[in-house]
Structures are given as structure tokens and as C-alpha cells.
Scaffold this active site. Structure first.
Site, PDB file in Angstrom:
ATOM      1  N   MET A 145      22.340  98.395  55.067  1.00 48.84           N
ATOM      2  CA  MET A 145      23.449  97.735  55.756  1.00 48.84           C
ATOM      3  C   MET A 145      24.821  98.309  55.388  1.00 48.84           C
ATOM      4  O   MET A 145      25.826  97.605  55.418  1.00 48.84           O
ATOM      5  CB  MET A 145      23.407  96.224  55.477  1.00 48.84           C
ATOM      6  CG  MET A 145      22.104  95.557  55.893  1.00 48.84           C
ATOM      7  SD  MET A 145      21.651  95.867  57.618  1.00 48.84           S
ATOM      8  CE  MET A 145      22.739  94.700  58.415  1.00 48.84           C
ATOM      9  N   ARG A 146      24.867  99.582  55.060  1.00 50.78           N
ATOM     10  CA  ARG A 146      26.141 100.244  54.768  1.00 50.78           C
ATOM     11  C   ARG A 146      26.346 101.380  55.738  1.00 50.78           C
ATOM     12  O   ARG A 146      25.384 102.109  56.041  1.00 50.78           O
ATOM     13  CB  ARG A 146      26.134 100.833  53.351  1.00 50.78           C
ATOM     14  CG  ARG A 146      25.877  99.814  52.264  1.00 50.78           C
ATOM     15  CD  ARG A 146      27.097  98.979  52.007  1.00 50.78           C
ATOM     16  NE  ARG A 146      26.857  97.954  50.985  1.00 50.78           N
ATOM     17  CZ  ARG A 146      27.798  97.142  50.539  1.00 50.78           C
ATOM     18  NH1 ARG A 146      29.027  97.203  51.017  1.00 50.78           N
ATOM     19  NH2 ARG A 146      27.521  96.232  49.627  1.00 50.78           N
ATOM     20  N   ASN A 167      18.191 105.888  61.830  1.00 52.24           N
ATOM     21  CA  ASN A 167      18.524 104.481  61.589  1.00 52.24           C
ATOM     22  C   ASN A 167      17.835 103.615  62.638  1.00 52.24           C
ATOM     23  O   ASN A 167      17.556 104.085  63.743  1.00 52.24           O
ATOM     24  CB  ASN A 167      20.041 104.287  61.697  1.00 52.24           C
ATOM     25  CG  ASN A 167      20.463 102.859  61.403  1.00 52.24           C
ATOM     26  OD1 ASN A 167      19.942 102.227  60.483  1.00 52.24           O
ATOM     27  ND2 ASN A 167      21.393 102.332  62.187  1.00 52.24           N
ATOM     28  N   HIS A 169      18.397 100.056  64.771  1.00 49.81           N
ATOM     29  CA  HIS A 169      19.449  99.100  65.112  1.00 49.81           C
ATOM     30  C   HIS A 169      18.840  97.960  65.934  1.00 49.81           C
ATOM     31  O   HIS A 169      18.089  98.206  66.883  1.00 49.81           O
ATOM     32  CB  HIS A 169      20.551  99.799  65.913  1.00 49.81           C
ATOM     33  CG  HIS A 169      21.651  98.856  66.267  1.00 49.81           C
ATOM     34  ND1 HIS A 169      22.557  98.406  65.326  1.00 49.81           N
ATOM     35  CD2 HIS A 169      21.959  98.232  67.426  1.00 49.81           C
ATOM     36  CE1 HIS A 169      23.370  97.542  65.908  1.00 49.81           C
ATOM     37  NE2 HIS A 169      23.041  97.427  67.174  1.00 49.81           N
TER      38      HIS A 169
HETATM   39  C1  GRF Z   1      16.385  94.876  60.847  1.00 51.37           C
HETATM   40  O1  GRF Z   1      16.544  93.943  61.879  1.00 51.37           O
HETATM   41  C2  GRF Z   1      17.111  96.162  61.201  1.00 51.37           C
HETATM   42  O2  GRF Z   1      17.144  96.427  62.556  1.00 51.37           O
HETATM   43  C3  GRF Z   1      18.504  95.872  60.693  1.00 51.37           C
HETATM   44  O3  GRF Z   1      18.306  95.140  59.498  1.00 51.37           O
HETATM   45  C4  GRF Z   1      17.065  94.452  59.560  1.00 51.37           C
HETATM   46  C5  GRF Z   1      16.296  94.844  58.330  1.00 51.37           C
HETATM   47  O4  GRF Z   1      15.141  94.127  58.159  1.00 51.37           O
HETATM   48  N1  GRF Z   1      19.246  97.081  60.533  1.00 51.37           N
HETATM   49  P1  GRF Z   1      14.098  94.522  57.032  1.00 51.37           P
HETATM   50  O5  GRF Z   1      14.848  94.646  55.708  1.00 51.37           O
HETATM   51  O6  GRF Z   1      13.459  95.827  57.420  1.00 51.37           O
HETATM   52  O7  GRF Z   1      13.115  93.392  56.989  1.00 51.37           O
END
Ligand code: GRF
Length: 250
Positions: A145-146, A167, A169
Site C-alpha cells: 500500500m505504498r 501491481n 488494483h
Molecule cells: C487487495 O484488494 C489489492 O487489490 C489491494 O489491497 C488488497 C490486498 O489484499 N491493493 P491482500 O493483502 O492480498 O489480502
């Protein structure tokens, strides 16, 4: 048959996408028919103590943590120039970056933009110290998340035109970039939601699209329903996109 590629992964949280990829690489031995041609060499996190790190360790994967929150907090006392990577060039990064656009630049002072880029480069250098010790073909952001700045991206994408960072999304890009794709999709009243796997470029969620999956949003679906439906699609999509990349590598 594709070459088996070496993959590094970065996470921030629960790691259910990481788990789907671990399972698809055959590390868990129970889904051999769907096996992809990839092996995971490491899982890094910006967040200590998250469940995704346990998932990696259980699968015998090396792990490391670069505590972004701690680094950013310490930078707030004043960025120590001695901590900046020796090859960090603010002018170059400012020219390349597309994270702060003309919209956001109007509400962010030059000092704030420079603080953002410097503090991230300090954290990114620590990530790179771990990552570049491995010989990877692909870096997979699995719920990391960065945002990554050009300082980091250029040190992974060393061959012009060849992307090496992927990535996932939680929306059908180019709609709803940013941190809350499913929430934005739901609140907009969309009847279809989805997820996108794309390569990372200098913008936020703007790089070339590798694959997408969609799902219907029913009238009585809650935001939790949308997130649940979306994650199920993500777990199918991400391994398939990594396999597509493996097949493209000679
Ligand atoms: C997912 O929904 C992904 O698309 C977003 O963050 C979430 C991560 O979920 N970027 P996880 O940690 O893989 O369960």
C-alpha cells in the site's frame, strides 16, 4: 513450457493475494495442475507483524520488513541528508515523477513534495538493499500500500521499455485509481466491479494493463460483498498474469 521466473513480493497486510500466488507456484503442493512457472524468493513488508509475513514464512520464503511508518516519522523531525541515498537526485526525480500531478501540486507546497520524495527515497533505498541481493525477474506488489517513486522504479526497470514491477488494483482501471478502488466503485453505484493487474510506471495506477477480471454488483450487495467478490477474482487474476509474464520471458 515457460522458463521458471524468480519473483520477489511486497505486501502490507493480510496477504491473501500472496497466498494465491504461493499456492499457484506449487509451494503448497496441493494444486499442481494450476502450477505457474514462477518461484518466490522473498516477501518484504512495509508493516511489521502482518499476517502476510506469516504466510510467507510458513511457505519457507525469506522475509524482511522496512518500517515505512517509523522512517517517515523520524524524517518529520527533519530529513537527515546523510540518510539520503548517495545517488538520489531531486531534480531528476521531480522531473520524472507523476505521483504529484498539477492538481495535487496546487495544494502541496514545494517543501511538502520534496519531503515526500526524500522520505520515500530513504525507505526505498532500504527496500532496494534487500531486494537487489536477490536475482529476480519480476517484483510483484501483492497488496503493497505504498506508492513507489522513480528513484525505486529506475533501479528495477534497468532495461528501457521493459517493465519488471507488477501491481494489482481493486478496480477496473483507468476508473478509480487510488487507495480505495472497491469503495469508490461501490459508492459510485457501478453495476460491474473488477480488478486490474498492471505494470508499475511513474504514475499512480497508470501503467500498462496486463489483465482484468470483472464481476456483477447486485442491487442488495454491500461494500463487503463487493470486496469479497473482488478478492476472489484477484486470486485468479494475479497468478494468471504472472504466468503470462513468465511466458513472455525467453
Ligand atoms: C487487495 O484488494 C489489492 O487489490 C489491494 O489491497 C488488497 C490486498 O489484499 N491493493 P491482500 O493483502 O492480498 O489480502
Amino acid at each position: 513450457m515457460a522458463k521458471t521466473i524468480n519473483v520477489g513480493t511486497l505486501i502490507s497486510g493480510g496477504g491473501t493475494n500472496l497466498q494465491a500466488i504461493i499456492d499457484a507456484t506449487g509451494s503448497s503442493e496441493d494444486r499442481m495442475e494450476d502450477k505457474i512457472d514462477a518461484r518466490i524468493l522473498f516477501t518484504g513488508s512495509d508493516n511489521p507483524g502482518v499476517k502476510g509475513l506469516d504466510r510467507a514464512q510458513k511457505a519457507g520464503i525469506d522475509t524482511f520488513v522496512v518500517d515505512y511508518a517509523e522512517i517517515i516519522k523520524s524524517c518529520k523531525q527533519g530529513v537527515d541528508p546523510g540518510l539520503l541515498p548517495h545517488d538520489f537526485d531531486m531534480e531528476e526525480i521531480l522531473e520524472k515523477q507523476q505521483l504529484v500531478t498539477s492538481d495535487t501540486a496546487s495544494v502541496m507546497s514545494k517543501d511538502r513534495i520534496e519531503f515526500f520524495l526524500k522520505s520515500r527515497a530513504i525507505a526505498e533505498k532500504k527496500l532496494l538493499d534487500h531486494i537487489l541481493a536477490y536475482d529476480i525477474d519480476l517484483l510483484v506488489l501483492a497488496g503493497f500500500m505504498r506508492v513507489l517513486t522513480p528513484y525505486f522504479i529506475d533501479r528495477l526497470n534497468t532495461v528501457p521499455g521493459q517493465y519488471r514491477i507488477m501491481n494489482i488494483h481493486p478496480a477496473l482501471l483507468p476508473s478509480f485509481p487510488g487507495t480505495d478502488g472497491y469503495g469508490d466503485t461501490f459508492r459510485y453505484g457501478c453495476k460491474v466491479g473488477g480488478c486490474t493487474v498492471h505494470f508499475v510506471d511513474y504514475g499512480e495506477d497508470t501503467g500498462p494493463i496486463i489483465g482484468q477480471k470483472s464481476f456483477e454488483i447486485e442491487a442488495d450487495d454491500t461494500l463487503d460483498d463487493v470486496k469479497r467478490k473482488g478478492l476472489v477474482k484477484e486470486w485468479e487474476l494475479y497468478p494468471a498474469c504472472i504466468q503470462k509474464f513468465a511466458e513472455s520471458v525467453r
